[in-house]
Design a protein around this motif. Sequence first.
Motif, PDB file in Angstrom:
ATOM      1  N   THR A 123       1.241  -7.187 -24.595  1.00  0.00           N
ATOM      2  CA  THR A 123       1.560  -8.537 -25.059  1.00  0.00           C
ATOM      3  C   THR A 123       1.168  -8.771 -26.508  1.00  0.00           C
ATOM      4  O   THR A 123       0.256  -8.120 -27.028  1.00  0.00           O
ATOM      5  CB  THR A 123       0.809  -9.565 -24.176  1.00  0.00           C
ATOM      6  OG1 THR A 123       0.994 -10.890 -24.693  1.00  0.00           O
ATOM      7  CG2 THR A 123      -0.693  -9.282 -24.159  1.00  0.00           C
ATOM      8  N   ASP A 124       1.847  -9.740 -27.128  1.00  0.00           N
ATOM      9  CA  ASP A 124       1.461 -10.160 -28.477  1.00  0.00           C
ATOM     10  C   ASP A 124       0.137 -10.928 -28.471  1.00  0.00           C
ATOM     11  O   ASP A 124      -0.473 -11.146 -29.520  1.00  0.00           O
ATOM     12  CB  ASP A 124       2.559 -11.009 -29.119  1.00  0.00           C
ATOM     13  CG  ASP A 124       2.923 -12.248 -28.314  1.00  0.00           C
ATOM     14  OD1 ASP A 124       2.508 -12.354 -27.134  1.00  0.00           O
ATOM     15  OD2 ASP A 124       3.624 -13.121 -28.860  1.00  0.00           O
ATOM     16  N   VAL A 170       5.157  -6.990 -26.175  1.00  0.00           N
ATOM     17  CA  VAL A 170       6.283  -7.921 -26.242  1.00  0.00           C
ATOM     18  C   VAL A 170       5.744  -9.352 -26.255  1.00  0.00           C
ATOM     19  O   VAL A 170       4.618  -9.603 -25.814  1.00  0.00           O
ATOM     20  CB  VAL A 170       7.244  -7.727 -25.048  1.00  0.00           C
ATOM     21  CG1 VAL A 170       7.903  -6.363 -25.100  1.00  0.00           C
ATOM     22  CG2 VAL A 170       6.514  -7.923 -23.718  1.00  0.00           C
ATOM     23  N   PRO A 171       6.538 -10.324 -26.745  1.00  0.00           N
ATOM     24  CA  PRO A 171       6.103 -11.724 -26.764  1.00  0.00           C
ATOM     25  C   PRO A 171       6.468 -12.450 -25.478  1.00  0.00           C
ATOM     26  O   PRO A 171       6.670 -11.825 -24.431  1.00  0.00           O
ATOM     27  CB  PRO A 171       6.848 -12.279 -27.976  1.00  0.00           C
ATOM     28  CG  PRO A 171       8.119 -11.497 -27.994  1.00  0.00           C
ATOM     29  CD  PRO A 171       7.814 -10.129 -27.437  1.00  0.00           C
ATOM     30  N   THR A 210      11.925 -13.811 -25.853  1.00  0.00           N
ATOM     31  CA  THR A 210      12.615 -12.515 -25.800  1.00  0.00           C
ATOM     32  C   THR A 210      13.175 -12.290 -24.398  1.00  0.00           C
ATOM     33  O   THR A 210      12.496 -12.509 -23.391  1.00  0.00           O
ATOM     34  CB  THR A 210      11.645 -11.398 -26.210  1.00  0.00           C
ATOM     35  OG1 THR A 210      11.219 -11.631 -27.560  1.00  0.00           O
ATOM     36  CG2 THR A 210      12.298 -10.029 -26.123  1.00  0.00           C
ATOM     37  N   HIS A 237       6.118  -2.103 -30.806  1.00  0.00           N
ATOM     38  CA  HIS A 237       6.373  -3.533 -30.691  1.00  0.00           C
ATOM     39  C   HIS A 237       7.865  -3.790 -30.543  1.00  0.00           C
ATOM     40  O   HIS A 237       8.680  -3.141 -31.194  1.00  0.00           O
ATOM     41  CB  HIS A 237       5.891  -4.276 -31.945  1.00  0.00           C
ATOM     42  CG  HIS A 237       4.406  -4.323 -32.101  1.00  0.00           C
ATOM     43  ND1 HIS A 237       3.797  -4.806 -33.244  1.00  0.00           N
ATOM     44  CD2 HIS A 237       3.403  -3.955 -31.259  1.00  0.00           C
ATOM     45  CE1 HIS A 237       2.479  -4.734 -33.097  1.00  0.00           C
ATOM     46  NE2 HIS A 237       2.225  -4.220 -31.905  1.00  0.00           N
ATOM     47  N   SER A 239      10.422  -7.425 -30.192  1.00  0.00           N
ATOM     48  CA  SER A 239      10.498  -8.882 -30.140  1.00  0.00           C
ATOM     49  C   SER A 239      11.863  -9.344 -30.616  1.00  0.00           C
ATOM     50  O   SER A 239      12.469  -8.730 -31.493  1.00  0.00           O
ATOM     51  CB  SER A 239       9.415  -9.501 -31.037  1.00  0.00           C
ATOM     52  OG  SER A 239       9.572 -10.900 -31.143  1.00  0.00           O
ATOM     53  N   GLN A 283       3.559 -13.221 -34.313  1.00  0.00           N
ATOM     54  CA  GLN A 283       4.810 -12.504 -34.573  1.00  0.00           C
ATOM     55  C   GLN A 283       4.570 -10.996 -34.674  1.00  0.00           C
ATOM     56  O   GLN A 283       3.668 -10.543 -35.377  1.00  0.00           O
ATOM     57  CB  GLN A 283       5.453 -13.002 -35.855  1.00  0.00           C
ATOM     58  CG  GLN A 283       6.774 -12.297 -36.186  1.00  0.00           C
ATOM     59  CD  GLN A 283       7.374 -12.784 -37.490  1.00  0.00           C
ATOM     60  OE1 GLN A 283       6.754 -13.556 -38.235  1.00  0.00           O
ATOM     61  NE2 GLN A 283       8.583 -12.357 -37.782  1.00  0.00           N
ATOM     62  N   CYS A 286       8.271  -4.947 -35.864  1.00  0.00           N
ATOM     63  CA  CYS A 286       8.844  -3.980 -34.912  1.00  0.00           C
ATOM     64  C   CYS A 286       9.497  -2.760 -35.568  1.00  0.00           C
ATOM     65  O   CYS A 286      10.368  -2.131 -34.970  1.00  0.00           O
ATOM     66  CB  CYS A 286       9.863  -4.693 -34.022  1.00  0.00           C
ATOM     67  SG  CYS A 286       9.243  -6.192 -33.225  1.00  0.00           S
ATOM     68  N   SER A 298      18.639  -8.025 -30.356  1.00  0.00           N
ATOM     69  CA  SER A 298      18.301  -9.015 -29.342  1.00  0.00           C
ATOM     70  C   SER A 298      19.487  -9.941 -29.049  1.00  0.00           C
ATOM     71  O   SER A 298      20.254 -10.305 -29.946  1.00  0.00           O
ATOM     72  CB  SER A 298      17.085  -9.834 -29.774  1.00  0.00           C
ATOM     73  OG  SER A 298      17.317 -10.484 -31.004  1.00  0.00           O
TER      74      SER A 298
END
Length: 324
Positions: A123-124, A170-171, A210, A237, A239, A283, A286, A298
């Motif tokens: 996780t972020d 990931v966020p 995301t 990373h 996102s 943030q 990536c 994305s």
Amino acid sequence: MPGFNYGDDQDEVYTPYRRVLVTGATGLLGRAVYKEFKNNDWDALGSGYNRARPYFLKCNLLDEDAVRGAIQGFQPHVIVHCAAERRPDVVERHTEAAMNLNVHACASLAKEAGGIFLIYISTDYVFDGRNPPYGENDAPNPLNLYGKSKLEGEREILRHCPAGAAVLRVPILFGEVEKVEESAVTVLWDRVQEGAESCTIDHCQQRFPTYTNDVARVCRNMAERALQDSSLRGIFHYSAKEQMTKYEIACAIADAFNLPSSHLIPMTEQPAGAGAQRPQNAQLECSRLELLGLSVESTPFKTAIRDSLWPFQHDKRWRQTVFH
């Protein structure tokens, strides 16, 4: 013949030769990851616990014998470890149970994985959000127990699988939910639909919502590359790039479904006792995935949120707005 099973009629039944074990396959991200591999010529085995049967293997990840049996029985080429307690406020209230799943289960899984390539979803929230964007080599400094537990899980994975593990941070995630409360993004759907009643929504913390289907594609890209290149390892990373507060997310949801948003009120100060502390802006940078050609573009938020909330579009006002 390897890769084939035979029935009584001697007809050949194709079985993909690549095998992946997905933990937490009953959860929001795990379902997307399982589906992505299953639909792209992988033999996928999903595991869960409370919601596992009848579609997935019921496996208590805190039971080392059960974990060992699942891995030895299926012999996967890749493991994607999605299972976690991911709700920060729940981690604060039920710390011991959350640490068992987010940390100790990682250690057991990593030890049993041996030479199997393992992708660990993190996780972020391992970052404090004070100096974004954050690259893979930036020093973590989690603000809450959830972030701390996931950071410890990362360390267990990398310590026990030094030659065959990847951490994918990931966020905030959203996707095809079984109930809107399953994601901190889709849970805003109820507030959007309230319409006549005004409600305040956080307009302080910056988010990068995301889509789980995009994360799943990244996981498959990483897995397929790892089978060709054993040097793929370490921290990565991924996102989406659209930056929004929760208030802006709610407004975007309303816009996606042609619903009014005038009842949504931006809250620019955090109230006292608002639960676990969250980073202001965590943030993720990536470029590592992008340089390796493993990232994916994305899905636009409004497209993805329409797909995610389609089963819940039963509100009378929405139907009248869209179809009349």
